[in-house]
Structures are given as C-alpha cells and as structure tokens.
Design a protein around this motif. Structure first.
Motif: not given
Length: 162
Positions: A10-12, A20-22, A36-37
């Motif tokens: 879960l590491l961002l 990467t994280h809209p 999305p990951a």
C-alpha cells in the motif's frame, strides 16, 4: 476485537500525487483521490493541525481498505517494521498489524483491513484515538468523514465504469 490485516503493497509512491493520484473531490477538509496502482482504488486524506497526514481508502485488488498516518514527529519509525495499532472509538475498538512506512520522506505507517465495520465506525464517529508503536498516540477529529467515505464510493463508481 476485530483484526486488521497487514498489507504489504500500500505504500504510496513518492512521486507527485498530482501526477499519480488525481484529485477526485474535496469534501470539507478531506481530499478524495484515485489510486490507479491498486486496482483503481480511491482514498481520502487530511492533514491535521498536529501535522499528521491521515489517509483512509479502498484497495480493490486486495478486497479491503487501509488506514495510514504520517507525521514528522513520529520518532523511531523504520521502513517495513511491523508493529500494532489500536483504534479506540470509545465503546468500540479495532486492533491489528501495522507496518512502518515513509510518505514523501515523512515517517508513519499503515494498516490494511477487510472488516467493513471499521469504516462504518470511522464514518459515524466524531473522533478516534489512534495508538501506534513506540507510544505514539493521537486523537483524530473525524468531522466530515462520512461525507468523505461517500465520496470515496462515488470515486470508485466512476473509475469502475471507465
């Protein structure tokens, strides 16, 4: 007590979240983002006056969710070190495994859970006392968290339909 299960992936990423994280929505003080990951999961985050960044969201590709907290004042955090975390809602408690992590260089940790009761408690309460390893303890104001959780679901609905 309900068991929270450790999630190892879960590491961002430490790259810019804007890339990467809209951002999906802003709900009160919470920002809802897509990830999305992890199977197009969504999460909400908020930075508190204490400097603690709290994130909670869904991890579709693992059929669960996560809670993460990061603060420069969290001493002694080791990347990948296993520990425990206790969420005390007053008359309801959840305890389980946590993993030390860094988010953009800030120490903290996260826990994975697959019990929907945890999210329900998080949404309906006004505060929670979070106790982590090394004696860290912080009371978190949950004002607006139910609206944030609903926005996470709306985010999921949108990403699932695309």
């Amino acid at each position: 007590m309900t068991r929270l299960w450790l999630c190892l992936s879960l590491l961002l990423p430490t790259t810019s979240l804007a890339q990467t994280h809209p951002e999906f929505a802003t709900v009160g003080d919470w920002t809802v983002r897509a990830n999305p990951a992890n199977g197009n999961g969504c999460y909400m985050e908020k930075t508190f006056d204490s400097g603690t960044l709290v994130q909670i969201g869904v991890v579709p590709d693992q059929n669960g969710a996560f809670f993460a907290a990061y603060n420069a004042a969290f001493d002694g955090v080791e990347e990948g070190a296993e520990g425990s975390v206790l969420f005390d809602f007053g008359d309801s408690r959840f305890q389980g495994a946590a993993k030390g992590a860094f988010h953009n260089g800030v120490p903290g940790g996260y826990a994975f859970f697959d019990n929907p009761e945890f999210a329900k408690e998080f949404g309906k309460r006004t505060k929670v006392l979070v106790q982590g390893g090394g004696g860290t303890e912080e009371e978190i104001d949950l004002t607006g968290s139910m609206k944030g959780l609903r926005s996470i679901q709306a985010c999921r609905d949108e990403y699932e339909s695309n």
